[in-house]
Each structure stands twice: as structure tokens, then as C-alpha cells.
Design a protein around this motif. Structure first.
Motif, PDB file in Angstrom:
ATOM      1  N   LEU A 134       0.828  -1.207   0.000  1.00 57.68           N
ATOM      2  CA  LEU A 134       0.000   0.000   0.000  1.00 57.68           C
ATOM      3  C   LEU A 134       0.864   1.260   0.000  1.00 57.68           C
ATOM      4  N   ALA A 135       1.943   1.222   0.781  1.00 55.20           N
ATOM      5  CA  ALA A 135       2.843   2.374   0.827  1.00 55.20           C
ATOM      6  C   ALA A 135       3.495   2.609  -0.534  1.00 55.20           C
ATOM      7  N   SER A 138       0.805   3.943  -3.084  1.00 54.84           N
ATOM      8  CA  SER A 138       0.360   5.314  -2.825  1.00 54.84           C
ATOM      9  C   SER A 138       1.319   6.343  -3.404  1.00 54.84           C
ATOM     10  N   GLY A 139       2.571   5.937  -3.661  1.00 53.62           N
ATOM     11  CA  GLY A 139       3.545   6.838  -4.252  1.00 53.62           C
ATOM     12  C   GLY A 139       3.528   6.834  -5.771  1.00 53.62           C
ATOM     13  N   LYS A 142      -2.102   7.145 -10.155  1.00 53.44           N
ATOM     14  CA  LYS A 142      -3.191   6.174 -10.238  1.00 53.44           C
ATOM     15  C   LYS A 142      -3.180   5.414 -11.548  1.00 53.44           C
ATOM     16  N   ARG A 145      -0.947   2.233 -11.470  1.00 53.19           N
ATOM     17  CA  ARG A 145      -1.233   1.129 -10.550  1.00 53.19           C
ATOM     18  C   ARG A 145      -1.921  -0.003 -11.302  1.00 53.19           C
ATOM     19  N   THR A 149      -8.695  -0.667  -6.015  1.00 54.94           N
ATOM     20  CA  THR A 149      -9.012  -0.567  -4.590  1.00 54.94           C
ATOM     21  C   THR A 149      -9.763  -1.790  -4.088  1.00 54.94           C
ATOM     22  N   HIS A 184      -5.603   2.719   5.593  1.00 50.59           N
ATOM     23  CA  HIS A 184      -4.865   3.360   4.498  1.00 50.59           C
ATOM     24  C   HIS A 184      -5.841   3.994   3.512  1.00 50.59           C
ATOM     25  N   PRO A 185      -5.544   5.206   3.044  1.00 50.09           N
ATOM     26  CA  PRO A 185      -6.464   5.887   2.117  1.00 50.09           C
ATOM     27  C   PRO A 185      -6.749   5.116   0.835  1.00 50.09           C
ATOM     28  N   LEU A 186      -5.828   4.257   0.382  1.00 47.45           N
ATOM     29  CA  LEU A 186      -6.052   3.511  -0.857  1.00 47.45           C
ATOM     30  C   LEU A 186      -7.197   2.512  -0.746  1.00 47.45           C
TER      31      LEU A 186
END
Length: 212
Positions: A134-135, A138-139, A142, A145, A149, A184-186
Motif C-alpha cells: 500500500l505504501a 500510494s507513491g 493512479k 497502478r 481498490t 490506508h487511504p487507498l
């Protein structure tokens, strides 16, 4: 090279994230069948998950970057996520209910068959690897990826269900890592805001048994 050598020698087609994400369902299902006894500790000569878990340093979050997480557990997460986006071919018998793609890699079954030490190490390493993934995601923009989600959220649920299936109490470090991942926001969506999702996980979802 045999399969175990490929697991020990770093990145290979068995654990390379881009390769797994592009694999068709048949290949994912075949790898899942090999992965189940591997995760349960039934394959001699496989890397020790207990030893790997003992080396985790919890002074930072996540304890390790995703690229440095256990290759076996890193691949497990990607296989689970990729299976959700794949579709098995339909057989001729339409009367039988269709199996979910993720059924071919049941973490609950793995935990139930593994020794207590291996089960504890597995949930800890999977939780760590998910938080690291996830970390990393998030970098990224979008558009870059390769996972959605909903796939990430369902992968979290699979790990939570496996944690609750442990015969002994789940390691508190694993619960803490899963809590971090769940917030986590994701993993957030309009239907599942972070706090609503966490309350459901702990009260009615797959983590409820771990909090009894």
C-alpha cells in the motif's frame, strides 16, 4: 532451475509482481496450488517464514519496503489480487455454482493446516507485506497502478480471515499492521469510508473473532 531454487534466488517468474499481474487465470490457479503447501510449511527446503518473521524490525512503518518483503508472501498478495480480476473458464455443467477465483488459494485453509509457529509467522509477514505494498502504490500515479481498490480491500479481508482462523491468539503485531492497512487511504471508497470499514471488520467482519 527447480521451483525452490527460483524462490531463493531473488526475482523470478514465480514471484515477479508484473509477471503475476499479467498471468491468465489458468496460470494463477496452477501457482496457487503450489503455493498452498508452500505457505503451510509442507515443502522441505523452502525458505523459513518463522525465521523471516523473527527478523522484522517494527521501529518503522512499514517494517520493510515491498521489494524487500518475503518473496513468498509478496507473491501471495499479488496472486490473491490478480485472481480477483481473472475469470475461470466456464465448464459444461451450469447447475453447479461457480467457484470464486480466489477459492483456489484459501489462506484460512493454509492457516488451519500449518503449525502454530508457521501460522503466526505467515499472518505477520502477510500483514507486513500488504502494508508495504500500500505504501508503494500510494507513491505511484493512479494510472500506473496495476491493482484496484476493491482488489486490495478483498486481499486485506483474506488476511483478516486467516488471522481469525488461527488456533492460538493472533500476534498483536499482526493486528496492529492490519489496523494500519485498514486505515490506508487507498482502501477507502464512497461505500466504505475508512472508519466504517474498520468498525465492520472488528464487529461483524473477519477480524471480529480476533477481538473477542
Amino acid at each position: 532451475k527447480d521451483q525452490l531454487t527460483l524462490l531463493k534466488d531473488g526475482v523470478s517468474f514465480l514471484n515477479a509482481v508484473p509477471v503475476i499481474q499479467k498471468a491468465p487465470y489458468a496460470e494463477l490457479a496452477a501457482q496457487a496450488q503450489f503455493w498452498k503447501p508452500l505457505l503451510a510449511g509442507f515443502i522441505q527446503g523452502a525458505p523459513s517464514l518463522s525465521k523471516t518473521a523473527a527478523e522484522l524490525d517494527f521501529s518503522c512503518m512499514p517494517p520493510k519496503p515491498f521489494a524487500e518483503a518475503s518473496p513468498i508472501c509478496r507473491a501471495t498478495l499479488v496472486i490473491l489480487a490478480a485472481l480477483q480480476a481473472s475469470s475461470p473458464e466456464q465448464g459444461g455443467d451450469k447447475s453447479r455454482p461457480a467457484a470464486k477465483p480466489t477459492d483456489c488459494l484459501s489462506l484460512v485453509e493454509v492457516i488451519e493446516e500449518a503449525s502454530e509457529a508457521d501460522a503466526e509467522a505467515l499472518v505477520l509477514l502477510l500483514a507486513q507485506a500488504l502494508l508495504a505494498w500500500l505504501a508503494e502504490l500510494s507513491g505511484q500515479p493512479k494510472s500506473q497502478r496495476q491493482v484496484k481498490t476493491a482488489q486490495l480491500r478483498t486481499t486485506l479481508l483474506k488476511i483478516c480471515a486467516a488471522t481469525s482462523a488461527m488456533k492460538a491468539n493472533a500476534p498483536p503485531e499482526a493486528i496492529g499492521l492490519l489496523a494500519f492497512a485498514a486505515h490506508h487511504p487507498l482502501l477507502r471508497s464512497s461505500r466504505w469510508p475508512v472508519q466504517r470499514h474498520w468498525r465492520w471488520l472488528c464487529n461483524k467482519g473477519p477480524l471480529a473473532a480476533a477481538f473477542k
